[in-house]
Structure formats: structure tokens, C-alpha cells
Design a protein around this motif. Structure first.
Motif, PDB file in Angstrom:
ATOM      1  N   MET A   1      66.148  44.231  97.768  1.00 21.55           N
ATOM      2  CA  MET A   1      66.409  43.071  96.610  1.00 21.55           C
ATOM      3  C   MET A   1      66.403  41.548  97.476  1.00 21.55           C
ATOM      4  SD  MET A   1      69.918  42.943  94.829  1.00 21.55           S
ATOM      5  CE  MET A   1      70.025  44.662  94.030  1.00 21.55           C
ATOM      6  N   ASP A   2      65.899  40.731  96.882  1.00 19.90           N
ATOM      7  CA  ASP A   2      65.447  39.324  97.484  1.00 19.90           C
ATOM      8  C   ASP A   2      66.983  38.809  97.564  1.00 19.90           C
ATOM      9  OD1 ASP A   2      65.731  38.318  95.360  1.00 19.90           O
ATOM     10  OD2 ASP A   2      63.468  37.786  95.185  1.00 19.90           O
ATOM     11  N   LEU A   3      66.942  37.519  98.285  1.00 21.14           N
ATOM     12  CA  LEU A   3      68.491  37.024  98.109  1.00 21.14           C
ATOM     13  C   LEU A   3      68.827  36.423  96.927  1.00 21.14           C
ATOM     14  CD1 LEU A   3      70.606  35.619 100.020  1.00 21.14           C
ATOM     15  CD2 LEU A   3      69.317  33.687 100.238  1.00 21.14           C
ATOM     16  N   LEU A   4      67.886  35.780  96.068  1.00 22.25           N
ATOM     17  CA  LEU A   4      68.351  35.025  94.978  1.00 22.25           C
ATOM     18  C   LEU A   4      68.462  36.525  94.034  1.00 22.25           C
ATOM     19  CD1 LEU A   4      68.365  32.849  92.932  1.00 22.25           C
ATOM     20  CD2 LEU A   4      65.853  33.575  92.548  1.00 22.25           C
ATOM     21  N   GLN A   5      68.103  37.441  94.102  1.00 14.75           N
ATOM     22  CA  GLN A   5      68.435  38.452  93.044  1.00 14.75           C
ATOM     23  C   GLN A   5      69.938  39.223  93.534  1.00 14.75           C
ATOM     24  OE1 GLN A   5      66.388  40.087  90.407  1.00 14.75           O
ATOM     25  NE2 GLN A   5      68.412  40.597  89.856  1.00 14.75           N
ATOM     26  N   SER A   6      70.424  39.111  94.663  1.00 12.91           N
ATOM     27  CA  SER A   6      71.573  39.686  95.033  1.00 12.91           C
ATOM     28  C   SER A   6      72.655  38.451  94.876  1.00 12.91           C
ATOM     29  CB  SER A   6      71.639  39.860  96.658  1.00 12.91           C
ATOM     30  OG  SER A   6      71.123  39.357  97.464  1.00 12.91           O
ATOM     31  N   VAL A   7      72.314  37.290  94.925  1.00 13.47           N
ATOM     32  CA  VAL A   7      73.192  35.969  94.456  1.00 13.47           C
ATOM     33  C   VAL A   7      73.270  36.120  92.931  1.00 13.47           C
ATOM     34  CG1 VAL A   7      73.337  33.595  94.170  1.00 13.47           C
ATOM     35  CG2 VAL A   7      72.614  34.417  96.537  1.00 13.47           C
ATOM     36  N   MET A   8      72.485  36.537  92.169  1.00 14.66           N
ATOM     37  CA  MET A   8      72.328  36.618  90.740  1.00 14.66           C
ATOM     38  C   MET A   8      73.334  37.664  90.098  1.00 14.66           C
ATOM     39  SD  MET A   8      68.308  35.144  89.428  1.00 14.66           S
ATOM     40  CE  MET A   8      68.659  35.927  88.133  1.00 14.66           C
ATOM     41  N   ASN A   9      73.215  38.663  90.900  1.00 18.33           N
ATOM     42  CA  ASN A   9      74.013  39.854  90.649  1.00 18.33           C
ATOM     43  C   ASN A   9      75.380  39.633  90.880  1.00 18.33           C
ATOM     44  OD1 ASN A   9      71.679  41.171  89.661  1.00 18.33           O
ATOM     45  ND2 ASN A   9      71.732  42.584  91.444  1.00 18.33           N
ATOM     46  N   SER A  10      75.758  38.905  91.839  1.00 18.31           N
ATOM     47  CA  SER A  10      77.229  38.677  92.148  1.00 18.31           C
ATOM     48  C   SER A  10      77.879  37.639  91.168  1.00 18.31           C
ATOM     49  CB  SER A  10      77.412  38.188  93.595  1.00 18.31           C
ATOM     50  OG  SER A  10      76.706  37.056  93.746  1.00 18.31           O
ATOM     51  N   SER A  11      76.912  36.905  90.308  1.00 23.22           N
ATOM     52  CA  SER A  11      77.453  35.941  89.377  1.00 23.22           C
ATOM     53  C   SER A  11      78.050  36.633  88.178  1.00 23.22           C
ATOM     54  CB  SER A  11      76.605  34.867  89.001  1.00 23.22           C
ATOM     55  OG  SER A  11      76.717  34.412  87.694  1.00 23.22           O
ATOM     56  N   SER A  12      79.080  35.978  87.589  1.00 23.54           N
ATOM     57  CA  SER A  12      79.609  36.529  86.418  1.00 23.54           C
ATOM     58  C   SER A  12      78.951  36.124  85.362  1.00 23.54           C
ATOM     59  CB  SER A  12      81.100  36.134  86.216  1.00 23.54           C
ATOM     60  OG  SER A  12      81.159  34.578  86.083  1.00 23.54           O
ATOM     61  N   HIS A  13      78.177  35.198  85.499  1.00 20.96           N
ATOM     62  CA  HIS A  13      77.193  34.747  84.278  1.00 20.96           C
ATOM     63  C   HIS A  13      75.926  35.901  84.350  1.00 20.96           C
ATOM     64  CE1 HIS A  13      79.137  30.796  84.814  1.00 20.96           C
ATOM     65  NE2 HIS A  13      78.954  30.879  83.452  1.00 20.96           N
ATOM     66  N   ALA A  14      75.386  35.957  82.777  1.00 24.52           N
ATOM     67  CA  ALA A  14      74.270  36.555  82.468  1.00 24.52           C
ATOM     68  C   ALA A  14      73.224  35.538  82.959  1.00 24.52           C
ATOM     69  CB  ALA A  14      74.126  37.064  81.246  1.00 24.52           C
ATOM     70  N   MET A  15      72.120  35.848  83.573  1.00 27.72           N
ATOM     71  CA  MET A  15      71.155  34.943  83.876  1.00 27.72           C
ATOM     72  C   MET A  15      69.800  35.562  84.233  1.00 27.72           C
ATOM     73  SD  MET A  15      72.410  33.314  87.709  1.00 27.72           S
ATOM     74  CE  MET A  15      73.909  32.885  87.603  1.00 27.72           C
ATOM     75  N   PHE A  16      68.714  34.711  83.928  1.00 27.97           N
ATOM     76  CA  PHE A  16      67.444  35.319  84.256  1.00 27.97           C
ATOM     77  C   PHE A  16      66.594  33.795  84.796  1.00 27.97           C
ATOM     78  CE2 PHE A  16      66.893  35.149  79.701  1.00 27.97           C
ATOM     79  CZ  PHE A  16      66.013  34.293  79.682  1.00 27.97           C
ATOM     80  N   THR A  17      65.366  33.969  85.439  1.00 25.16           N
ATOM     81  CA  THR A  17      64.807  32.884  86.130  1.00 25.16           C
ATOM     82  C   THR A  17      63.358  33.034  85.387  1.00 25.16           C
ATOM     83  OG1 THR A  17      64.230  34.060  88.180  1.00 25.16           O
ATOM     84  CG2 THR A  17      65.992  32.298  88.121  1.00 25.16           C
ATOM     85  N   LEU A  18      62.794  31.843  85.257  1.00 27.73           N
ATOM     86  CA  LEU A  18      61.034  32.073  84.669  1.00 27.73           C
ATOM     87  C   LEU A  18      60.507  31.004  85.439  1.00 27.73           C
ATOM     88  CD1 LEU A  18      62.117  31.323  80.858  1.00 27.73           C
ATOM     89  CD2 LEU A  18      61.750  33.511  82.163  1.00 27.73           C
ATOM     90  N   ASP A  19      59.358  31.394  85.541  1.00 30.08           N
ATOM     91  CA  ASP A  19      58.125  30.683  86.110  1.00 30.08           C
ATOM     92  C   ASP A  19      57.785  29.650  85.333  1.00 30.08           C
ATOM     93  OD1 ASP A  19      56.275  31.839  85.029  1.00 30.08           O
ATOM     94  OD2 ASP A  19      55.673  33.083  86.599  1.00 30.08           O
ATOM     95  N   ARG A  20      56.637  28.892  85.974  1.00 28.79           N
ATOM     96  CA  ARG A  20      56.291  27.703  84.936  1.00 28.79           C
ATOM     97  C   ARG A  20      55.460  28.348  83.682  1.00 28.79           C
ATOM     98  NH1 ARG A  20      53.711  23.209  88.774  1.00 28.79           N
ATOM     99  NH2 ARG A  20      55.561  22.685  89.633  1.00 28.79           N
ATOM    100  N   GLU A  21      54.702  29.677  83.782  1.00 27.48           N
ATOM    101  CA  GLU A  21      54.315  30.222  82.802  1.00 27.48           C
ATOM    102  C   GLU A  21      55.052  30.786  81.698  1.00 27.48           C
ATOM    103  OE1 GLU A  21      52.509  29.834  85.804  1.00 27.48           O
ATOM    104  OE2 GLU A  21      51.312  28.370  84.624  1.00 27.48           O
ATOM    105  N   GLY A  22      56.309  30.889  82.100  1.00 27.42           N
ATOM    106  CA  GLY A  22      57.284  31.523  81.140  1.00 27.42           C
ATOM    107  C   GLY A  22      57.510  33.208  81.264  1.00 27.42           C
TER     108      GLY A  22
END
Ligand SMILES: Nc1ncnc2c1ncn2[C@@H]1O[C@H](COP(=O)(O)OP(=O)(O)OP(=O)(O)O)[C@@H](O)[C@H]1O
Length: 603
Positions: free
Chosen positions: A1-22
Motif C-alpha cells: 500500500m502506498d503512503l497516500l493510500q494509508s494516509v487516506m485510509n486513516s482519515s475519517s472522511h470518505a475520499m478519492f483522488t482523480l488524475d487529469r483524465e478523471g
């Protein structure tokens, strides 16, 4: 699991990231849960699609909305051909899929919030039911109920295998993202297996494969293209869920490299709001009960003037004064509710009769006398031949409210004093004394003592008026009251505009409480009015609270300076402008005292 993914998993918010193409590059557990891309169910079913002879149970709150674009024509697959059924109708059905000659059962109704549609049938000896309405979609097979709660629209579908008689599919949250809506399945679409802890692969796919929401997509495109820097805490409907989302760019040269989308669920916010409102109401109830047991008559006055903890003693004082037939001077900054209090005193007092309001700041100095005391016919050029009663005569037997009394010219002040002392008025152009029985309530936001010291206001009149006085505190000095006042004002605004109850989100509430309110209750009322007008749903968000400036966060030093200046000015006024007496009263040395006068530019 990369760093960003583990940071996101530890957040209480639901979130996702998109690249420029969506394309979705990362998504956390919370987001997968929220959109049903991850399942907790303890039951499982295999992947598949509808087969001829399967029994289908449908409960749909509005045909075509959040049901995989179900069209009335799709219902032909269940043997339903009814031209009266239209998109938008509430609908329930129990029917066999692609089985010519079978007899489906169904009901429909142009949807209204209050309606509930129910349908029951027996299939191979087992009772089956469908019902929709009251924000619950239900399909039941025997004792097992498949329930989905919804806010706006939903399309529930449960399928019994025509060969085995076993349930082979049931709907669960997230079906839009999985393309498993009623319409998708009736048109032959496949559904995926459900098993305890199933997880759908989302990363690497275009976000439109999973998330639908017109406004959301538009805002996303605006942030991606750099047209709008970011969107924070906006309300969106995505796959039929109401959500609050922020679209935040990750900088990457001229255009964002990617965006982070962060969600909160509106239902969570609603629960918090409900809890907070209940807490305020119960505090208010408790307060009123205590009041009632201590001072029964004052309760009506409290209802009239609103309640607050810090202003409780001011209000008790006001109530006592309302019961005495005395003149009252009400002071306080602009917008603290002086006129409002004057009316409350008038309504609570035993004296009945008219309530006449005079805004002294709007009367031209030359017209004061005739407006206040009246005139006889032909008293001056342009006067009505019949003459006219002045405000005092109009208020006879009742109350006159002299707002902005500090604006009355000195010559009129002398005449006003005469009215107070002798209870008579003399119309312009006449020598006849007309008796008047009037209670005077006066208000000002000026420091009348300073005006007396400067010779702008008669000292004798000041003492006559201020024998009984009330000072209304500014909002910033009673932050504990703001909750109650907001609650009162929201009710008032809703009645005024005939809108249904709107509630402030936690952030909106905190924003209001943190603000310094230079314009006091009037400004608070204006801000709330415009927020009610701006809000499209039953919740008012922080972004809809438009304040003149950001909260003024003054440090202790600045606050003390403001108080110090106030005290020096007040003492000087009390000492009739005598610097040596003020200096003595304040216990300051000459150097310090004159230093302060210079610092605060006190003449
Ligand atoms: N206790 C209260 N509950 C609800 N609304 C209030 C209350 N006090 C004041 N208001 C509202 O706040 C606004 C300002 O009040 P008001 O006009 O009485 O202030 P004021 O001190 O007389 O202002 P000014 O000095 O500028 O004339 C009004 O719209 C009034 O209805």
C-alpha cells in the motif's frame, strides 16, 4: 500500500483522488463503504442476470430516478403494459421475468412524500411483499425483509430464481455505482456476486463508471481546468445520495496534477443538527420552567422578548419596569433590540392604549414642535386649515416611544421637559393647554451623559428620563445568548417568508458564534435572512453565511484598551467634563492620565 493510500485510509472522511483524465487513482475504505463498493453483508449470492421465469419484486419511489433509468417500457419484461404508468410514478410490482402469459401484480401512483404503496402475493406457497414510501423501500420473501432507506429516490429489486425458488439477487446500497439498478437488470444487465466483505476494483477506472451527479461533474471539470480554484463543502447529489463534498486540487504547474474529493454524509449532519437543536430546546425549556416557578408573570414577557442567560437579569429588570407606570430610557448600541424591547414593555404593561413610535432622527428640526405637539389651523404657511394633533396627543392614554432621543433639538428638549413635568401639551399657534396622559419610553445609542457634558442635551431632561434606565448589552458581550437568539430569529424568519424549517449546520453555527457582530441583532437577523434565501435544502451551510468581514479575533490587550477608553470617557462625562475630578476618581497620576487622554484622543 502506498503512503497516500494509508494516509487516506486513516482519515475519517470518505475520499478519492482523480488524475487529469478523471481516472480514479486512490479511494479509501470509507468512500467504498459509502458508495456500496465494499460490502459488510454476512450473506452472499452468486453473480448472474435475470433469466426467464425468475420472480421479480420491485419497489420504486419514482420511475426513472435512481433505478438505473427504468423506463415504463422496461416493465414489459414483467408482462406489464400499462400506458397510464409514467416516469416519476411511485411503483410496486411482483411479476415473472420474460414469461409470456404470466399475470403480474402491480400498483402505481403519481408520487407524493406522504404516500405508501403496498403489494402482497404468494409465490409457490411463500408470501412475498413489496412496499415503498416514508423513505423506506422494502421487498420481502417470507420472513426475510430486504430494506433500503432512502432520502429522495430509490429502486429496490429482489429476484427469486424461477428454477430453485431461492433468492438469487437483492439490492443493497451502491447499486448505481455497480450498475445494478432495476432498469439495468430488467434490460438484461449483469450483477456481480455479493459475499461477506466483497470489494469492487475501482482504481484505474474513469470516475463516471461509478459516480453520477451532474453538478458534481461540472464542478470537477471546473477545478481540473483551473477555472475555479476549489470547491469546499458543497452540497451534491451523487448516485442519489445527498452528500457534502470538497473538490481540492493537488498543484502541478499551470493546471492541477490531480484532485482530491472529500465527502461527508448529509444524514450524519442532520443527526448532529437534530441533537444540537434538541439540546438548545431542552436548555430553553429548563430555563423557562425555572423562570415560571420563580416569577410566574414574567414568563409571558420572556416569550415576547426571547430568552438568554446573560441577559436574564436585564430582562427581569425590564419586566419589573414594564409593570411600573414610569418613563424608561433604553440605551445600547445600534441593533441591540431597543425598539423591540420598547414594544415588549408596552405589550406587557397594565396600561393599554396606543403605542406611538417617533423616530427623532428623521424629523427636520423646523418641524419638530408641530409634529410632536401638534398645531392649530393656519398656524404657519402650509399648515392644514383644520389643524393637527401631534404625536403626544395621538399617544394619549398609551405610550410614546421616542427613538433616537439624542437627536431632539435643544429648544424642543425644553418643551418636552414641560410635557413630562406638567402632563400638558400646547399646540403650535395656540395658548390652550391640552392634558395628555402618556408614558414615555425613550431610546438612544448615544452616550447622553457625554452629550450633557458637551451641552448638547439638557441635564434636567436627562435626569427626568434616566431615573429608570435599561442598558441592552451588545451581542459580543453575551455569546451564551447567541444560540437562543439565533433560534428565535430562525423561527421569526421562517414565519415571515413562509418557508419550512431550515437548520444551521455545525460549521455555520460555529461561524455565527465566532463572529464579533458589530451590527448586533439586526446584523445577525440580516445574515440569517440572506442565508435562508441562499440555501436550497433544509440545511444552511457555512458558505451560505455571508459575514461583512472575517471574525474579529481581538487579543486581551486590544480588548482591555477598548474597555479602558470607555471607562475614561464615562468617568469624564460623570464628572461633567472635569479632568481633575476624573483623574482623582480613577486614581491615576497626572502623567498617566494625560498620557491616556492623548493616546485615546480624548478632547
Ligand atoms: N430579543 C429579540 N428577539 C428577536 N428579534 C429581536 C430581538 N431583539 C431585537 N430583535 C430584532 O433585531 C432587529 C434590531 O432590533 P431593534 O430595531 O429593536 O434595535 P435597536 O437597538 O432599536 O436599533 P437602532 O438603535 O439602530 O434603532 C429588529 O429586526 C428586531 O426585530
Amino acid at each position: 500500500m502506498d503512503l497516500l493510500q494509508s494516509v487516506m485510509n486513516s482519515s475519517s472522511h470518505a475520499m478519492f483522488t482523480l488524475d487529469r483524465e478523471g481516472i480514479i487513482t486512490h479511494i479509501n475504505r470509507q468512500a467504498k463503504n459509502r458508495f456500496g463498493l465494499f460490502n459488510h453483508s454476512q450473506y452472499s449470492h452468486a453473480a448472474g442476470r435475470l433469466e426467464p421465469g425468475d420472480l421479480v419484486i420491485v419497489a420504486d419511489s419514482a420511475i426513472g430516478a435512481d433505478d438505473g433509468n427504468l423506463r415504463p417500457a422496461d416493465l414489459e419484461r414483467l408482462g406489464i403494459q400499462d400506458r397510464k404508468i409514467r416516469s416519476g410514478d411511485m411503483f410496486v410490482a411482483i411479476g415473472a421475468f420474460d414469461l409470456p402469459g404470466s399475470k403480474p401484480a402491480y400498483k402505481f401512483l403519481p408520487g407524493r412524500d406522504a404516500d405508501v404503496l403496498r403489494l402482497e402475493s404468494v409465490h409457490q406457497g411463500t408470501a412475498v411483499r413489496a412496499s415503498i414510501g416514508n423513505r423506506i423501500a422494502l421487498a420481502a420473501v417470507g420472513e426475510t425483509e430486504y430494506v433500503i432507506r432512502y432520502f429522495r429516490s430509490i429502486g429496490q429489486i429482489v429476484v427469486i430464481d424461477g428454477k430453485t425458488g431461492q433468492v438469487k439477487f437483492w439490492q443493497e446500497n451502491g447499486y448505481s455505482a455497480r450498475r445494478e439498478g432495476v432498469g439495468n437488470l430488467l434490460r438484461g444487465g449483469a450483477y456481480i456476486a455479493k459475499s461477506p466483505d466483497f470489494e469492487i476494483k475501482v482504481e484505474g477506472y474513469h470516475f463516471r463508471e461509478f459516480f453520477e451527479g451532474e453538478r458534481f461533474e461540472r464542478h470537477l471539470a471546473q477545478v481540473m481546468s483551473g477555472q475555479v480554484p476549489q470547491y469546499e463543502d458543497m452540497e451534491y447529489e451523487i448516485n442519489g445520495f445527498e452528500l457534502i463534498a470538497s473538490i481540492l486540487p493537488v498543484p502541478g504547474g499551470a493546471l492541477p496534477e490531480s484532485v482530491i474529493v472529500k465527502f461527508r454524509n448529509i444524514e450524519d449532519i442532520r443527526v448532529t443538527i437534530m441533537e444540537r437543536n434538541n439540546a438548545i430546546k431542552s436548555a430553553e425549556r429548563k430555563y423557562r420552567e425555572t423562570e415560571r416557578s420563580v416569577r410566574p408573570d414574567e414568563n409571558a414577557f420572556a416569550a415576547l422578548f426571547g430568552i438568554g442567560t446573560a441577559t436574564a437579569s436585564a430582562r427581569h429588570h425590564a419586566y419589573k419596569l414594564s409593570q411600573l407606570d414610569c418613563n424608561v430610557l433604553i440605551t445600547g448600541e445600534s441593533g441591540t433590540g431597543k425598539s423591540f424591547l420598547a414594544r415588549a414593555i408596552h405589550q406587557a404593561q397594565p396600561r393599554k392604549g396606543p403605542f406611538v413610535t417617533v423616530d427623532c432622527s428623521t424629523i427636520a428640526p423646523t418641524l419638530f414642535e408641530s409634529e410632536m405637539f401638534g398645531y392649530v389651523g393656519g398656524a404657519f404657511t402650509g399648515a392644514s386649515p383644520k389643524g393637527k394633533a401631534g404625536f403626544f396627543e395621538e399617544a394619549d392614554g398609551g405610550t410614546i416611544f421616542l427613538d433616537e432621543i439624542g437627536e431632539i433639538p435643544l429648544n424642543i428638549q425644553a418643551k418636552l421637559l414641560n410635557v413630562i413635568q406638567n402632563k400638558v401639551v400646547c399646540r403650535v399657534g395656540s395658548t390652550k393647554m391640552v392634558p395628555v396622559d402618556v408614558r414615555i419610553l425613550a431610546a438612544t445609542n448615544r452616550n447622553l451623559k457625554e452629550d450633557v457634558a458637551a451641552g448638547r442635551f439638557r441635564q434636567d431632561l436627562y435626569y427626568r428620563l434616566s431615573a429608570f434606565s435599561l442598558e441592552l448589552p451588545p451581542l459580543r458581550s453575551c455569546p451564551e445568548d447567541i444560540c437562543f437568539i439565533i433560534d428565535n430569529l430562525m423561527e421569526k424568519i421562517q414565519q415571515k417568508y413562509g418557508v419550512t424549517r431550515k437548520n444551521l449546520s455545525g460549521e455555520a453555527f460555529s461561524k455565527l458564534i465566532a463572529y464579533d457582530w458589530p451590527g448586533n441583532i439586526r446584523e445577525l437577523e440580516n445574515v440569517l435572512e440572506s442565508a435562508v434565501a441562499l440555501s436550497e435544502s433544509d440545511i444552511i451551510y457555512a458558505e451560505q453565511i455571508r459575514l461583512e468581514s472575517e471574525p474579529v479575533r481581538m487579543g486581551l490587550k486590544e480588548r482591555l484598551k477598548i474597555e479602558e477608553e470607555k471607562i475614561i470617557r464615562q468617568t469624564l462625562a460623570q464628572c461633567g467634563g472635569s479632568r481633575s475630578r476624573a483623574m482623582e476618581q480613577l486614581g491615576l497620576s497626572k502623567t498617566v492620565f494625560y498620557g491616556k487622554l492623548k493616546e485615546y484622543q480624548i478632547e
